[in-house]
Scaffold this motif. Sequence first.
Motif, PDB file in Angstrom:
ATOM      1  N   LEU A  28       0.828  -1.201   0.000  1.00 30.27           N
ATOM      2  CA  LEU A  28       0.000   0.000   0.000  1.00 30.27           C
ATOM      3  C   LEU A  28       0.863   1.252   0.000  1.00 30.27           C
ATOM      4  O   LEU A  28       2.047   1.208   0.352  1.00 30.27           O
ATOM      5  CB  LEU A  28      -0.925  -0.012   1.215  1.00 30.27           C
ATOM      6  N   ASN A  29       0.274   2.373  -0.366  1.00 26.50           N
ATOM      7  CA  ASN A  29       1.000   3.642  -0.456  1.00 26.50           C
ATOM      8  C   ASN A  29       1.666   4.040   0.856  1.00 26.50           C
ATOM      9  O   ASN A  29       2.721   4.659   0.846  1.00 26.50           O
ATOM     10  CB  ASN A  29       0.068   4.761  -0.919  1.00 26.50           C
ATOM     11  N   GLY A  30       1.079   3.685   1.981  1.00 27.89           N
ATOM     12  CA  GLY A  30       1.647   4.043   3.282  1.00 27.89           C
ATOM     13  C   GLY A  30       2.742   3.112   3.760  1.00 27.89           C
ATOM     14  O   GLY A  30       3.250   3.268   4.863  1.00 27.89           O
ATOM     15  N   GLY A  31       3.113   2.101   2.953  1.00 28.84           N
ATOM     16  CA  GLY A  31       4.172   1.175   3.319  1.00 28.84           C
ATOM     17  C   GLY A  31       3.668  -0.125   3.929  1.00 28.84           C
ATOM     18  O   GLY A  31       4.429  -1.078   4.080  1.00 28.84           O
ATOM     19  N   GLU A  32       2.394  -0.193   4.269  1.00 25.18           N
ATOM     20  CA  GLU A  32       1.813  -1.410   4.849  1.00 25.18           C
ATOM     21  C   GLU A  32       1.717  -2.498   3.782  1.00 25.18           C
ATOM     22  O   GLU A  32       1.581  -2.214   2.600  1.00 25.18           O
ATOM     23  CB  GLU A  32       0.416  -1.097   5.399  1.00 25.18           C
ATOM     24  N   GLN A  33       1.812  -3.765   4.231  1.00 26.43           N
ATOM     25  CA  GLN A  33       1.615  -4.898   3.330  1.00 26.43           C
ATOM     26  C   GLN A  33       0.500  -5.775   3.883  1.00 26.43           C
ATOM     27  O   GLN A  33       0.391  -5.963   5.091  1.00 26.43           O
ATOM     28  CB  GLN A  33       2.892  -5.706   3.173  1.00 26.43           C
ATOM     29  N   VAL A  34      -0.318  -6.283   2.980  1.00 22.36           N
ATOM     30  CA  VAL A  34      -1.449  -7.134   3.338  1.00 22.36           C
ATOM     31  C   VAL A  34      -1.378  -8.371   2.462  1.00 22.36           C
ATOM     32  O   VAL A  34      -1.152  -8.269   1.258  1.00 22.36           O
ATOM     33  CB  VAL A  34      -2.790  -6.401   3.107  1.00 22.36           C
ATOM     34  N   GLN A  64      -5.369   3.249  -2.584  1.00 16.74           N
ATOM     35  CA  GLN A  64      -4.253   3.039  -1.663  1.00 16.74           C
ATOM     36  C   GLN A  64      -3.268   1.990  -2.175  1.00 16.74           C
ATOM     37  O   GLN A  64      -2.209   1.793  -1.596  1.00 16.74           O
ATOM     38  CB  GLN A  64      -4.772   2.620  -0.280  1.00 16.74           C
ATOM     39  N   LEU A  65      -3.620   1.300  -3.271  1.00 16.82           N
ATOM     40  CA  LEU A  65      -2.785   0.230  -3.800  1.00 16.82           C
ATOM     41  C   LEU A  65      -1.550   0.777  -4.503  1.00 16.82           C
ATOM     42  O   LEU A  65      -1.640   1.710  -5.298  1.00 16.82           O
ATOM     43  CB  LEU A  65      -3.576  -0.634  -4.777  1.00 16.82           C
ATOM     44  N   LYS A  66      -0.423   0.174  -4.199  1.00 13.92           N
ATOM     45  CA  LYS A  66       0.832   0.516  -4.862  1.00 13.92           C
ATOM     46  C   LYS A  66       1.282  -0.638  -5.760  1.00 13.92           C
ATOM     47  O   LYS A  66       1.693  -0.434  -6.893  1.00 13.92           O
ATOM     48  CB  LYS A  66       1.907   0.816  -3.813  1.00 13.92           C
TER      49      LYS A  66
END
Length: 82
Positions: A28-34, A64-66
């Motif tokens: 995600l754009n904020g650096g989080e991974q799911v 929000q997807l990177k």
Amino acid sequence: MNECAISCHLQDYLEIACLYGYRVKLSLNGGEQVEGKALDLQTIDKREYLLIEGKTPHRIELNQLKELQVLTSNAKFTEVNF
């Protein structure tokens, strides 16, 4: 006609991932991974979301997807950059 939160041709990859129930890893754009199984796309209050089934269910807004990586072997595609 609905406007896409992301490019419509990129949204097609998400629809394929949901259709086949691919296991995916999202950055995600904020650096989080799911990580989890792609379930469905939803529109709520004019916002588009990807539903992911994992250890905990996630509803991720498409803007929000990177990056999406497909973890399922023999998938139709392996990676998409948003």
